[in-house]
Design an enzyme around this catalytic site. Structure first.
Site, PDB file in Angstrom:
ATOM      1  CG  ASP A 465      -2.177   0.729   1.142  1.00  0.00           C
ATOM      2  OD1 ASP A 465      -2.293   1.535   0.207  1.00  0.00           O
ATOM      3  OD2 ASP A 465      -3.056   0.538   2.000  1.00  0.00           O
ATOM      4  CG  ASP A 535      -9.528   2.300  -0.219  1.00  0.00           C
ATOM      5  OD1 ASP A 535      -9.047   1.176  -0.416  1.00  0.00           O
ATOM      6  OD2 ASP A 535      -8.951   3.189   0.438  1.00  0.00           O
TER       7      ASP A 535
END
Ligand code: DGJ
Length: 739
Positions: A465, A535
């Protein structure tokens, strides 16, 4: 005047008909040709890019079709047009003038690389333009190299990887834009006079707001399956600028490369500056045709493990966020295994000793297990996964630190920060970016991954990430005289890290994630197996985001998870079938706490996973045909994947709008063999009675010229009725009606 002179030189090299002129450089793939005119001692000219030219066409080309247009315009000598390259020589001369020296072709197993070399007419600077044409896919990668042969430095203020002129007509541009939670939105516009720039300056993540890929539809408003299309993708992880200048000439001028803003580059004597490649493709089969070319090239040559089926996984993030604990992780692993999943990924929250990661303001940088949360360590989790029969993966964010970390305590000089300025922090008020320009920091980041993989040999998957942009423009490692190199050097550092990790660990599965879909680019994908698309896991919004993302990226790489309702981002409640049917169009996963599901929901998910396994090869290796765009707002969206041999296909149909008395079109399919017959099976069925088409056989011709008439809603008990509807149909070739 200079411009006229340039044209005149060009006109003098008319050659007798019947021969392909020696100066015509042909760069061809199976179905595309890029042709340039490179006469030694003159500037480069663009001739043609499009459908493959025959020898006959090429013979006539240079004599009769030349447009007298530069092949790679440089600044200073040819008038006011936009340029690809601008160099300030050491004595302050701001012009460049490159003359062709020679053309070289080198073949490797998969491609042919043409290099055109130029020398500046007055200064010791060499320019090389490379064109790599693939033998089996319609893709040409092109990039530039600037070599300073002098002793003193020169300054590069423009350094586009590629330039392509596109003849005016009715040319439309399709590009992707968005924001966090809304990535991959399609923007479609006619190109009109003036400059259009698509850019990124985030410094870390380059695909939240726009994308370094575009498509040009040459025959008016873009169509999915008809019309001539040129696609271009800059294969780069960092800041970019894609410019399309529509000026007084007959052409739209397309430039693509690293974003040069605040990034003037001093090239030392003897130094070489290499730009990232731009991948170009042409298709006569509309936007979907260009997408198929990108997908094929990507799976075959770019994406890590592009030929290997992806596992179905459960990711812990939306299920438990940072409340990582062994019993719940074990339960989640058992649950996903019971539903037919193959991998479990423990997301953020598992690390930090002195600064445990309880919230997002601590721990990044300290990649040691939080023993309070996981007293038996990761070893025990991997053992559990092993026993259950699934694989295990974990989350890291290795390019970052929190100021609340032992790493920051020890190495405050390892973070990105401008000298004499206050530190600017990001997520949690304490997040900072590591200075990847610094080789010691590069070693440290490689070490993080190295240590984790060495310590946990059973580890199968890493979610990588990156949740912050560059806010402080400055490297504590680079000298003050090279601060304008920062954005470029940071990404060179990142690429070195990725290369080293991949060289050492070719097998591990890596997911590229950056606050959702912030790192969906062909610069990163050679090192990564897949990306986290967004997301936002809301199925309805995902139809739009996945649609746009599929313009350039294949389903095998597009992580798409079934999540809980109300959705965590949109708060929308959609039925599980709808969520599954959308997720099944990409790399399927689940992102919720399975213990919150009802028995009926689990049973449905088990069926969905089993159905996905049947179609996985078609989805992950098949050819995409987008049929009806959600951006058309016709109340429906539909696409399909068809296997190479056209003997299997999966058709997706999703309702995107809900109004009474709507009338939907029957959607003709595409990509099938008109002469083959296909049996229809509905997957993830919830209706009380089968569809009328269930088990029926139709010809490819009928399916493509008419399509199947499908009910608008589901035939379910009244307490299960709602406004959402979706269908996933599996088509298998059969020889006779009863097969
Ligand atoms: C951002 C990612 O996009 C999410 O999936 C999740 O991994 C969080 N970061 C964790 O902090």
């Amino acid at each position: 005047m200079k411009r006229l002179y340039y044209y005149f030189i060009g006109m003098m090299c008319v050659l007798p008909i019947q021969r392909i002129s020696a100066e015509t450089v042909e760069i061809s793939t199976p179905n595309n040709t890029l042709a340039l005119f490179a006469k030694p001692g003159t500037s480069l000219e663009f001739l043609y890019y499009g459908e493959k030219l025959s020898d006959t066409d090429l013979r006539s080309f240079a004599d009769s079709q030349r447009a007298w247009i530069a092949g790679y315009p440089v600044f200073g000598m040819y008038g006011p047009q936009e340029t690809a390259l601008s160099i300030i020589q050491n004595d302050g001369n701001a012009t460049a003038e490159f003359k062709v020296q020679g053309v070289e072709k080198n073949d490797d197993d998969i491609s042919s690389i043409t290099t055109i070399t130029f020398e500046d007419s007055a200064y010791p600077v060499t320019l090389k333009l490379h064109y790599r044409a693939y033998n089996e896919v319609d893709m040409i990668e092109t990039w530039s190299e600037i070599v300073n042969n002098g002793k003193k430095p020169v300054t590069l203020t423009q350094y586009a990887s590629a330039y392509l002129p596109i003849h005016k007509g009715n040319v439309w541009l399709s590009s992707l834009y968005g924001a966090w939670g809304n990535e991959g939105q399609v923007e479609t516009e006619a190109l009109t006079f003036g400059m259009k720039e698509i850019k990124n300056k985030d410094g870390v993540r380059n695909t939240h707001f726009s994308h370094p890929e575009v498509m040009f539809s040459l025959d008016g408003k873009p169509c999915e399956n008809t019309g001539r299309v040129i696609g271009a993708a800059l294969c780069y992880t960092g800041n970019y600028s894609l410019r399309i200048d529509t000026d007084f000439s007959d052409y739209h001028h397309f430039f693509a490369g690293i974003n040069e803003d605040n990034s003037a580059y001093t090239l030392k004597g003897g130094g070489t500056f290499t730009t990232p490649p731009v991948a170009l493709t042409y298709s006569g089969e509309g936007l979907s045709g260009a997408s198929r070319n990108f997908h094929k090239w990507g799976r075959k040559y770019k994406l890590a493990h592009g030929d290997t089926e992806r596992k179905i996984l459960l990711n812990s993030w939306e299920g438990i966020h940072m409340d990582v604990n062994e019993p719940e992780l074990a339960q989640m692993m058992q649950d996903i295994a019971d539903m037919g999943g193959e991998l479990f990924v423990m997301d953020d929250g598992w690390f930090g000793e002195k600064y445990p990661r309880k919230r997002d303001d601590a721990g990044l940088g300290d990649w040691v297990v939080d023993k309070e949360k996981l007293p038996n360590g990761i070893e025990s989790l991997i053992e559990t996964a092993d026993k259950i029969g699934i694989k295990f993966g974990l989350w890291i964010e290795p390019e970052m630190a929190n100021t609340n970390s032992e790493l920051y305590d020890k190495h405050p000089d390892w973070i990105v920060k401008a000298a004499n300025r206050q530190l600017v922090t990001g997520r949690g008020g304490t997040q900072v970016v590591l200075d990847l320009c610094n080789p010691k920091v590069q070693d440290y980041v490689v070490g993080i991954v190295d240590n984790i993989i060495t310590k946990y040999p059973g580890l199968d998957y890493i979610k990588w990430d990156a949740n912050m942009n560059i806010s402080n423009y400055g490297s504590q490692h680079l000298p003050m005289s090279e601060q304008s190199h920062f954005a470029i050097e940071w990404h060179k550092g990142l690429e070195k890290i990725c290369k080293r990790i991949r060289e050492k660990y070719p097998e591990i599965t890596l997911q590229s994630c950056a606050s959702g879909g912030g790192r969906v680019n062909w610069g990163f994908m050679p090192y990564f197996d897949e990306f986290w698309t967004s997301d936002n896991t809301d199925a309805l919004q995902r139809i739009y985001m996945q649609w746009g993302t599929s313009y350039f990226f294949p389903a095998i790489a597009m992580a798409s998870h079934i999540s809980a309702t109300p959705n965590h981002q949109t708060l929308r409640t959609t039925p599980l079938k709808f969520r599954a049917d959308v997720a099944m169009a990409g790399r399927l996963g689940i992102e919720m706490q399975p213990k919150d599901m009802t028995a009926e929901e689990r049973e449905f998910c088990s069926r969905a996973l089993a159905d996905y396994k049947k179609i996985r090869p078609v989805v992950q290796f098949g050819n995409i045909y987008r049929l009806l765009s959600p951006f058309e707002h016709k109340g429906l969206a539909s696409l399909m994947y068809v296997s190479d041999e056209k003997e299997k296909a999966v058709f997706y149909w999703w309702r995107t709008e809900h109004f009474v008395n709507e009338h939907f079109p029957i959607i003709p399919m595409a990509g099938l063999d008109p002469n083959k017959n296909y049996k229809v099976t509905e997957l993830t069925r919830i209706d009380n009675v089968p569809l009328r088409v269930e088990g029926k056989v139709f010809s490819g011709k009928y399916l493509m010229t008419h399509g199947l008439d499908l009910p608008y809603g589901h035939n379910v008990d009244s307490d299960k009725r709602n406004s959402y509807a979706s269908r996933v149909l599996y088509l298998e070739q059969v020889d006779g009606y009863n097969d």
